[in-house]
Motif scaffolding. Sequence first.
Motif, PDB file in Angstrom:
ATOM      1  N   ARG A  11       0.838  -1.201   0.000  1.00 19.49           N
ATOM      2  CA  ARG A  11       0.000   0.000   0.000  1.00 19.49           C
ATOM      3  C   ARG A  11       0.882   1.264   0.000  1.00 19.49           C
ATOM      4  O   ARG A  11       0.621   2.236  -0.704  1.00 19.49           O
ATOM      5  CB  ARG A  11      -0.932  -0.020   1.206  1.00 19.49           C
ATOM      6  CG  ARG A  11      -1.886   1.171   1.280  1.00 19.49           C
ATOM      7  CD  ARG A  11      -2.861   0.992   2.433  1.00 19.49           C
ATOM      8  NE  ARG A  11      -3.757  -0.123   2.196  1.00 19.49           N
ATOM      9  CZ  ARG A  11      -4.870  -0.053   1.480  1.00 19.49           C
ATOM     10  NH1 ARG A  11      -5.230   1.103   0.952  1.00 19.49           N
ATOM     11  NH2 ARG A  11      -5.618  -1.119   1.310  1.00 19.49           N
ATOM     12  N   ASP A  12       1.976   1.202   0.808  1.00 22.19           N
ATOM     13  CA  ASP A  12       2.904   2.340   0.819  1.00 22.19           C
ATOM     14  C   ASP A  12       3.542   2.553  -0.549  1.00 22.19           C
ATOM     15  O   ASP A  12       3.758   3.687  -0.987  1.00 22.19           O
ATOM     16  CB  ASP A  12       3.993   2.109   1.877  1.00 22.19           C
ATOM     17  CG  ASP A  12       3.455   2.185   3.294  1.00 22.19           C
ATOM     18  OD1 ASP A  12       2.343   2.743   3.456  1.00 22.19           O
ATOM     19  OD2 ASP A  12       4.131   1.683   4.213  1.00 22.19           O
ATOM     20  N   ARG A  13       3.834   1.433  -1.203  1.00 21.40           N
ATOM     21  CA  ARG A  13       4.451   1.527  -2.534  1.00 21.40           C
ATOM     22  C   ARG A  13       3.496   2.191  -3.516  1.00 21.40           C
ATOM     23  O   ARG A  13       3.893   3.056  -4.300  1.00 21.40           O
ATOM     24  CB  ARG A  13       4.836   0.131  -3.020  1.00 21.40           C
ATOM     25  CG  ARG A  13       5.466   0.131  -4.407  1.00 21.40           C
ATOM     26  CD  ARG A  13       5.736  -1.298  -4.864  1.00 21.40           C
ATOM     27  NE  ARG A  13       6.209  -1.314  -6.229  1.00 21.40           N
ATOM     28  CZ  ARG A  13       6.324  -2.413  -6.968  1.00 21.40           C
ATOM     29  NH1 ARG A  13       6.017  -3.603  -6.424  1.00 21.40           N
ATOM     30  NH2 ARG A  13       6.756  -2.355  -8.204  1.00 21.40           N
ATOM     31  N   PHE A  14       2.210   1.803  -3.487  1.00 17.86           N
ATOM     32  CA  PHE A  14       1.227   2.399  -4.398  1.00 17.86           C
ATOM     33  C   PHE A  14       1.013   3.885  -4.074  1.00 17.86           C
ATOM     34  O   PHE A  14       0.821   4.713  -4.968  1.00 17.86           O
ATOM     35  CB  PHE A  14      -0.104   1.639  -4.323  1.00 17.86           C
ATOM     36  CG  PHE A  14      -0.110   0.378  -5.145  1.00 17.86           C
ATOM     37  CD1 PHE A  14       0.128   0.435  -6.527  1.00 17.86           C
ATOM     38  CD2 PHE A  14      -0.354  -0.856  -4.550  1.00 17.86           C
ATOM     39  CE1 PHE A  14       0.118  -0.727  -7.273  1.00 17.86           C
ATOM     40  CE2 PHE A  14      -0.356  -2.024  -5.316  1.00 17.86           C
ATOM     41  CZ  PHE A  14      -0.118  -1.960  -6.681  1.00 17.86           C
ATOM     42  N   HIS A  15       1.038   4.208  -2.786  1.00 14.31           N
ATOM     43  CA  HIS A  15       0.921   5.615  -2.407  1.00 14.31           C
ATOM     44  C   HIS A  15       2.104   6.422  -2.954  1.00 14.31           C
ATOM     45  O   HIS A  15       1.957   7.566  -3.405  1.00 14.31           O
ATOM     46  CB  HIS A  15       0.843   5.760  -0.880  1.00 14.31           C
ATOM     47  CG  HIS A  15      -0.540   5.584  -0.341  1.00 14.31           C
ATOM     48  ND1 HIS A  15      -1.582   6.433  -0.641  1.00 14.31           N
ATOM     49  CD2 HIS A  15      -1.059   4.619   0.505  1.00 14.31           C
ATOM     50  CE1 HIS A  15      -2.674   6.033  -0.030  1.00 14.31           C
ATOM     51  NE2 HIS A  15      -2.395   4.917   0.678  1.00 14.31           N
ATOM     52  N   SER A  16       3.291   5.809  -2.902  1.00 14.17           N
ATOM     53  CA  SER A  16       4.482   6.476  -3.435  1.00 14.17           C
ATOM     54  C   SER A  16       4.363   6.680  -4.946  1.00 14.17           C
ATOM     55  O   SER A  16       4.722   7.738  -5.476  1.00 14.17           O
ATOM     56  CB  SER A  16       5.726   5.639  -3.105  1.00 14.17           C
ATOM     57  OG  SER A  16       6.873   6.222  -3.688  1.00 14.17           O
ATOM     58  N   ILE A  17       3.858   5.640  -5.637  1.00 11.63           N
ATOM     59  CA  ILE A  17       3.662   5.753  -7.098  1.00 11.63           C
ATOM     60  C   ILE A  17       2.664   6.864  -7.405  1.00 11.63           C
ATOM     61  O   ILE A  17       2.862   7.681  -8.309  1.00 11.63           O
ATOM     62  CB  ILE A  17       3.184   4.411  -7.685  1.00 11.63           C
ATOM     63  CG1 ILE A  17       4.290   3.361  -7.591  1.00 11.63           C
ATOM     64  CG2 ILE A  17       2.722   4.597  -9.133  1.00 11.63           C
ATOM     65  CD1 ILE A  17       3.855   1.964  -8.021  1.00 11.63           C
TER      66      ILE A  17
END
Length: 526
Positions: free
Chosen positions: A168-174
């Motif tokens: 989820r953090d990765r998608f938020h970063s993207i």
Amino acid sequence: MARQLTGYRIRERRRQLGLTQAGVAKQVGISPSYLNLIEANKRAIAGATLRRITEILDLDPDTLTGRTEQRMIDDLVELAAEPMLRDLELDGASVGDLIGRHPTWAAALLACWRAYRDQAQTAAALSDRLNQDPALADAVHQLLTHVTAVRSTSEILATTDDLPPDMRDRFHSILSSESARLSEVTQALAAFFDKPHSRTRSITVAEEVDDVIIERENHFPALEQAADDLAAGVRRHGDILLGALPRYLAESHGVTIENRPPADAGADRYRNLCAYDADSRTLVFLDHASIATRQFQMARLAAELGASDPIEREIDDPRLTSPASRAQAFRALASYTASAIVFPYDRFHADAVDVRYDIEVLRQRYRASFEQVAHRLVTLRRPGSEGIPFGFLRSNPAGFTTKRFPLPDLPLPRHGHGCPLWAIYGAFQTPGRVQRQLVRFPDNARYLFVAGTVTKQPASFHEPPVPHAVMLACDVMHADKTVYADGLDLGSAGRTAIPVGPSCRLCPRLDCLHRAEEPIVGRSGA
């Protein structure tokens, strides 16, 4: 065609004064029937009869003969050549009638046409930017890519409840990075359309300036005098052609001359390979500016700083209707004054006659370019000391007209292309060599064309040279005064003259193998 206006103007003026044909004819010393033929444009008028009529009707001879309306005639003939008007089958022979009878309506028609062309040019430029500009296409592609990434990432986050925290953090970063990139592309796209060069140059502005210059036959006695006065001040520092201009600018106006490598300069600031900073009083040349360019631009700055008052008086003209046209006229007349400084009238005229208008000899003698010499030859119109009456045309490699000065009976193209057989277009095939050409138009008028190329020196190996072609034109009756007539058969039969036309749309030579467009005029026996 200008002669078509003579009779109409006589008739309209006579009626304004409430005079009868019989009364005017008696004062002139001709019969009423002959005056009737003159007013119907069935008899030419000149000499003592012309002078007597102008005195009785209080008319200016130039206005009466239609000389001052020649530009309007040329414009209306060009208007008739518009493809959108083809079905109307406009008769070019009626142009004189329209101007003679209804000059204000003719002027209104031309004003509307100029405004239409301005808007059409703007629309075409914007269309090109939207459809062909690679920077715009790339920006739109990036915009769509980032929007798609943001949308996909947002859908995943909105529809998936069991995503691991690290994913989820990765998608938020993207999502954050793609949003930032989307913002950058959007700002760049907005800035792209805000650039000054996205605006188009008004056709009307250039034509208003042309009106003033052509009306004055490209000769301004007050500016000639101002140039002589300035040149006298420059010569106190030495020979103008041997470096006196930098010393004059430094001592009289506090101007410093600098040089700068093209790689270190902001290209948008530079015009004719130089830029003047009024605040610091610094004139900066790019390193690859030629001696001729440096000399002329220093003279131009001297004119702007030392002869602004006479230039301003010349542009105080009602035909210059906007600040843009007045600013462009100021630049044009500053260049005129600079030319008069570099090429003093009396000396240059004597030299031109002595070398029989050999442009190469004059170019070397004055350390000038082919175009600068050609420009000055066109301005030799001083009464009692006239040079050959030359027309002038400049074209870019695409064949598009970039500057012109027509002759009364030789309306050179204002926009687009002339006849493809003209020497100005052939000059691109032999750069560095002067082309001469004896031509015959469909009305059997013959002219001598002299053309050559002018190339701006490239700044580096990777910059391509950009040539332009410049052409002078004179009536064949003056050709033998030039070196370019040597060896040509100038006889009245004109068998060696090349058949040409004004442009394809206006040329009646239907059998021409070089025709690019259908004519709007009828068949001719020429």
